[in-house]
Design an enzyme around this catalytic site. Structure first.
Site, mmCIF file in Angstrom:
data_model
loop_
_atom_site.group_PDB
_atom_site.id
_atom_site.type_symbol
_atom_site.label_atom_id
_atom_site.label_comp_id
_atom_site.label_asym_id
_atom_site.label_seq_id
_atom_site.Cartn_x
_atom_site.Cartn_y
_atom_site.Cartn_z
ATOM 1 N N LYS A 1 59.870 7.715 -4.878
ATOM 2 C CA LYS A 1 61.003 7.520 -3.956
ATOM 3 C C LYS A 1 62.291 7.440 -4.776
ATOM 4 O O LYS A 1 62.708 6.340 -5.155
ATOM 5 C CB LYS A 1 60.829 6.209 -3.180
ATOM 6 N N ARG B 1 43.793 2.934 3.755
ATOM 7 C CA ARG B 1 43.587 3.638 2.479
ATOM 8 C C ARG B 1 42.674 4.851 2.650
ATOM 9 O O ARG B 1 42.698 5.784 1.864
ATOM 10 C CB ARG B 1 42.945 2.701 1.451
ATOM 11 N N ASP C 1 47.909 1.508 1.325
ATOM 12 C CA ASP C 1 47.546 0.649 2.460
ATOM 13 C C ASP C 1 48.742 0.018 3.145
ATOM 14 O O ASP C 1 49.839 -0.043 2.594
ATOM 15 C CB ASP C 1 46.648 -0.490 1.984
ATOM 16 N N GLY D 1 45.748 1.302 -5.181
ATOM 17 C CA GLY D 1 46.347 2.466 -4.521
ATOM 18 C C GLY D 1 46.042 3.826 -5.116
ATOM 19 O O GLY D 1 45.970 4.817 -4.388
ATOM 20 N N GLU E 1 49.619 6.416 -11.139
ATOM 21 C CA GLU E 1 50.088 5.491 -10.089
ATOM 22 C C GLU E 1 50.014 6.171 -8.729
ATOM 23 O O GLU E 1 50.107 7.398 -8.639
ATOM 24 C CB GLU E 1 51.563 5.158 -10.347
ATOM 25 N N PHE F 1 58.130 3.448 4.337
ATOM 26 C CA PHE F 1 56.852 2.865 3.923
ATOM 27 C C PHE F 1 55.727 3.797 4.377
ATOM 28 O O PHE F 1 55.626 4.139 5.556
ATOM 29 C CB PHE F 1 56.669 1.477 4.534
ATOM 30 N N VAL F 2 54.896 4.227 3.443
ATOM 31 C CA VAL F 2 53.851 5.199 3.769
ATOM 32 C C VAL F 2 52.452 4.615 3.575
ATOM 33 O O VAL F 2 52.262 3.694 2.769
ATOM 34 C CB VAL F 2 54.005 6.497 2.925
ATOM 35 N N ASP G 1 58.246 3.108 -6.453
ATOM 36 C CA ASP G 1 59.238 2.746 -5.444
ATOM 37 C C ASP G 1 60.495 2.234 -6.168
ATOM 38 O O ASP G 1 61.388 3.022 -6.479
ATOM 39 C CB ASP G 1 58.595 1.693 -4.523
HETATM 40 P P1 5GP Z 1 57.494 -0.635 -7.337
HETATM 41 O O1 5GP Z 1 58.573 -1.117 -6.386
HETATM 42 O O2 5GP Z 1 57.217 -1.631 -8.397
HETATM 43 O O3 5GP Z 1 57.821 0.749 -7.866
HETATM 44 O O4 5GP Z 1 56.197 -0.455 -6.460
HETATM 45 C C1 5GP Z 1 55.194 -1.424 -6.484
HETATM 46 C C2 5GP Z 1 54.071 -1.173 -5.547
HETATM 47 O O5 5GP Z 1 54.549 -1.330 -4.219
HETATM 48 C C3 5GP Z 1 53.384 0.188 -5.545
HETATM 49 O O6 5GP Z 1 52.465 0.353 -6.586
HETATM 50 C C4 5GP Z 1 52.694 0.098 -4.197
HETATM 51 O O7 5GP Z 1 51.506 -0.642 -4.305
HETATM 52 C C5 5GP Z 1 53.700 -0.651 -3.350
HETATM 53 N N1 5GP Z 1 54.490 0.273 -2.526
HETATM 54 C C6 5GP Z 1 55.750 0.684 -2.703
HETATM 55 N N2 5GP Z 1 56.140 1.529 -1.728
HETATM 56 C C7 5GP Z 1 55.051 1.649 -0.912
HETATM 57 C C8 5GP Z 1 54.787 2.400 0.295
HETATM 58 O O8 5GP Z 1 55.619 3.152 0.837
HETATM 59 N N3 5GP Z 1 53.545 2.263 0.821
HETATM 60 C C9 5GP Z 1 52.588 1.461 0.297
HETATM 61 N N4 5GP Z 1 51.418 1.404 0.915
HETATM 62 N N5 5GP Z 1 52.793 0.759 -0.840
HETATM 63 C C10 5GP Z 1 54.010 0.854 -1.429
#
Ligand code: 5GP
Length: 166
Positions: free
Chosen positions: A121, A155, A149, A35, A89, A142-143, A93
């Site tokens: 977020k 992407r 992606d 990403g 990063e 979700f973006v 999320d």
């Molecule tokens: P975490 O929940 O561990 O902070 O996020 C893990 C991974 O979830 C991120 O690195 C990303 O790959 C994916 N992710 C989280 N939110 C989103 C979103 O809104 N869009 C996309 N494409 N991936 C997300």
């Protein structure tokens, strides 16, 4: 949600803060694939001090514990001791991935360790984590686009979009 010119402007501002804070420190940028590849490339081009770059990948696999997925870092250099490391990063999320990565890197005793993320977020974060450099704080939707992606697609979009789940 966020257009490419707004992204470019924000990336320049973050790079100029890094240029100021890391002068003569030869920071090592560690990008998290897949990403972060576009954010990393654009940020790196705006950094004008001496610096180095590397990439890692985080994979989840089912460990022996019944608690479920255990994470694994692929490609982490073993020479981080004394280095000024900036993890790059795409999005924070829940914060779980970033926290795990920072803990793994900290084991190698870097001189300093900071986290840069394009998107954050705040309403979704479950861990005690606050990125040091944030491109944009966004709602918990979700973006996709600009490296992020949906099921492998999107992407290559220049702008960031909210996925229409219907
Ligand atoms: P975490 O929940 O561990 O902070 O996020 C893990 C991974 O979830 C991120 O690195 C990303 O790959 C994916 N992710 C989280 N939110 C989103 C979103 O809104 N869009 C996309 N494409 N991936 C997300």
């Amino acid at each position: 949600m966020i257009g490419s010119s707004e992204i470019a402007q924000r990336v320049k501002i973050i790079a100029s803060e890094i240029n100021r804070e890391y002068e003569s420190k030869n920071p090592l940028f560690i990008g998290v694939l897949n990403g972060a590849f576009l954010f990393m490339a654009d940020l790196f081009k705006e950094v004008s001090i001496s610096c180095e770059i590397g990439f890692i990948r985080v994979s989840s696999y089912n460990g022996l514990q019944s608690s479920g997925a255990v994470k694994n870092v692929i490609g982490l250099s073993e020479n981080l001791s004394g280095r000024h490391v900036i993890v790059v990063e795409d999005i924070v999320d829940t914060g779980e991935t970033a926290l795990f990565l920072l803990e793994e890197i900290r084991k190698q005793n870097p001189a300093t360790l900071k986290l840069a993320t394009l998107l954050f977020k705040p309403a979704s974060v479950k861990k005690n984590i606050k990125p040091d450099y944030i491109g944009f704080e966004i709602e918990p939707a979700f973006v996709v686009g600009y490296g992020l992606d949906y099921d492998g697609q999107g992407r290559n979009l220049n702008d960031i979009y909210v996925l229409n789940e219907t």
